[in-house]
Design an enzyme around this catalytic site. Sequence first.
Site, PDB file in Angstrom:
ATOM      1  N   HIS A  73       0.599  -1.089  -0.050  1.00 43.26           N
ATOM      2  CA  HIS A  73       0.046   0.015  -0.126  1.00 43.26           C
ATOM      3  C   HIS A  73       0.810   1.535   0.052  1.00 43.26           C
ATOM      4  O   HIS A  73       1.988   1.375   0.389  1.00 43.26           O
ATOM      5  CB  HIS A  73      -0.996  -0.077   1.380  1.00 43.26           C
ATOM      6  CG  HIS A  73      -1.941  -1.161   1.197  1.00 43.26           C
ATOM      7  ND1 HIS A  73      -2.278  -1.620   2.492  1.00 43.26           N
ATOM      8  CD2 HIS A  73      -2.433  -2.006   0.409  1.00 43.26           C
ATOM      9  CE1 HIS A  73      -3.131  -2.713   2.396  1.00 43.26           C
ATOM     10  NE2 HIS A  73      -3.008  -2.826   1.105  1.00 43.26           N
ATOM     11  N   LYS A  82       5.548   6.424   7.950  1.00 42.24           N
ATOM     12  CA  LYS A  82       4.756   6.135   9.007  1.00 42.24           C
ATOM     13  C   LYS A  82       5.975   5.096   9.708  1.00 42.24           C
ATOM     14  O   LYS A  82       6.742   4.692   9.415  1.00 42.24           O
ATOM     15  CB  LYS A  82       3.564   5.088   8.518  1.00 42.24           C
ATOM     16  CG  LYS A  82       3.971   3.713   7.517  1.00 42.24           C
ATOM     17  CD  LYS A  82       2.992   3.104   6.828  1.00 42.24           C
ATOM     18  CE  LYS A  82       2.230   4.131   5.881  1.00 42.24           C
ATOM     19  NZ  LYS A  82       1.603   3.489   4.545  1.00 42.24           N
ATOM     20  N   HIS A 129       4.216  -0.312   1.306  1.00 39.76           N
ATOM     21  CA  HIS A 129       4.436  -1.022   2.722  1.00 39.76           C
ATOM     22  C   HIS A 129       3.438  -2.098   2.774  1.00 39.76           C
ATOM     23  O   HIS A 129       2.162  -1.888   1.983  1.00 39.76           O
ATOM     24  CB  HIS A 129       4.233  -0.140   3.821  1.00 39.76           C
ATOM     25  CG  HIS A 129       4.277  -0.853   5.130  1.00 39.76           C
ATOM     26  ND1 HIS A 129       3.098  -0.944   5.759  1.00 39.76           N
ATOM     27  CD2 HIS A 129       5.074  -1.402   5.895  1.00 39.76           C
ATOM     28  CE1 HIS A 129       3.348  -1.939   6.694  1.00 39.76           C
ATOM     29  NE2 HIS A 129       4.495  -1.945   6.883  1.00 39.76           N
ATOM     30  N   TYR A 141       0.473   1.751  13.732  1.00 42.62           N
ATOM     31  CA  TYR A 141       1.103   2.549  12.424  1.00 42.62           C
ATOM     32  C   TYR A 141       0.936   3.885  13.079  1.00 42.62           C
ATOM     33  O   TYR A 141      -0.300   4.401  13.392  1.00 42.62           O
ATOM     34  CB  TYR A 141       0.043   2.548  11.168  1.00 42.62           C
ATOM     35  CG  TYR A 141      -0.510   1.307  10.817  1.00 42.62           C
ATOM     36  CD1 TYR A 141       0.176   0.688   9.369  1.00 42.62           C
ATOM     37  CD2 TYR A 141      -1.106   0.449  11.532  1.00 42.62           C
ATOM     38  CE1 TYR A 141      -0.414  -0.455   9.008  1.00 42.62           C
ATOM     39  CE2 TYR A 141      -1.545  -0.910  10.983  1.00 42.62           C
ATOM     40  CZ  TYR A 141      -1.001  -1.311   9.774  1.00 42.62           C
ATOM     41  OH  TYR A 141      -1.610  -2.555   9.242  1.00 42.62           O
ATOM     42  N   ASP A 183      -6.842  -6.080  -2.277  1.00 42.71           N
ATOM     43  CA  ASP A 183      -5.479  -6.219  -2.481  1.00 42.71           C
ATOM     44  C   ASP A 183      -5.306  -7.489  -3.557  1.00 42.71           C
ATOM     45  O   ASP A 183      -4.343  -7.074  -4.255  1.00 42.71           O
ATOM     46  CB  ASP A 183      -4.735  -6.911  -1.285  1.00 42.71           C
ATOM     47  CG  ASP A 183      -4.717  -5.593  -0.028  1.00 42.71           C
ATOM     48  OD1 ASP A 183      -4.910  -4.390  -0.432  1.00 42.71           O
ATOM     49  OD2 ASP A 183      -4.112  -6.008   0.967  1.00 42.71           O
TER      50      ASP A 183
END
Length: 199
Positions: A73, A82, A129, A141, A183
């Site tokens: 992502h 992040k 990531h 996160y 995904d």
Amino acid sequence: MIFLTAKELAHGFSFSKTDIEGLYVVGPFFTEDARGPFIKDYSEYIFRENGITHEVKEVFYSRSKRGVLRGMHFQRKKQQPKLIRCINGSIFDVVIDLRVESPTFKKWLSFNLTGENLKGILVPARCAHGFLALDESLVSYKCAERFYAEYDGGIVWDDPDLNIEWPLDIIGGRDKLILSEKDLNLPGLSDVISNYDSF
């Protein structure tokens, strides 16, 4: 009651550079006594003292069953640097450098993050990531930009151009993977590069 200053706590943090510029492995402050462990995994002051600017705008968590794969992502605009840490369980964490001008463009690195080793990774902007949960896992996160659904993007996890070496044998093979419909239908890296001018 004893209170520690930021300077006294700072010795517990560690910041290790990786082959991808701006991607760090972060060791948090950790102490333990008869009551149990105390962990401090982020301090804006200590990060700045170590030359790292990371101002948290959003914090969120995901709980994943064994075999869940989340990724890969990124945000097409307003990218989200992040700080990732596995609070409980075990994950195989992957970062891909999507910065066209970077000497490590298209390079991926993997990290074993667990509730036991306490390590986190600081993912820079313009990197993708994702992770594979090797056990039931809780992941935090701490994002330096908020999530924008309209800019949500990603790369399919098994893109042959990237050839990420996911440890599928640990979860019992490819048939044991759990992925979201989104995904499963993400584009490949070549499509991402040709369609998004952000990178």
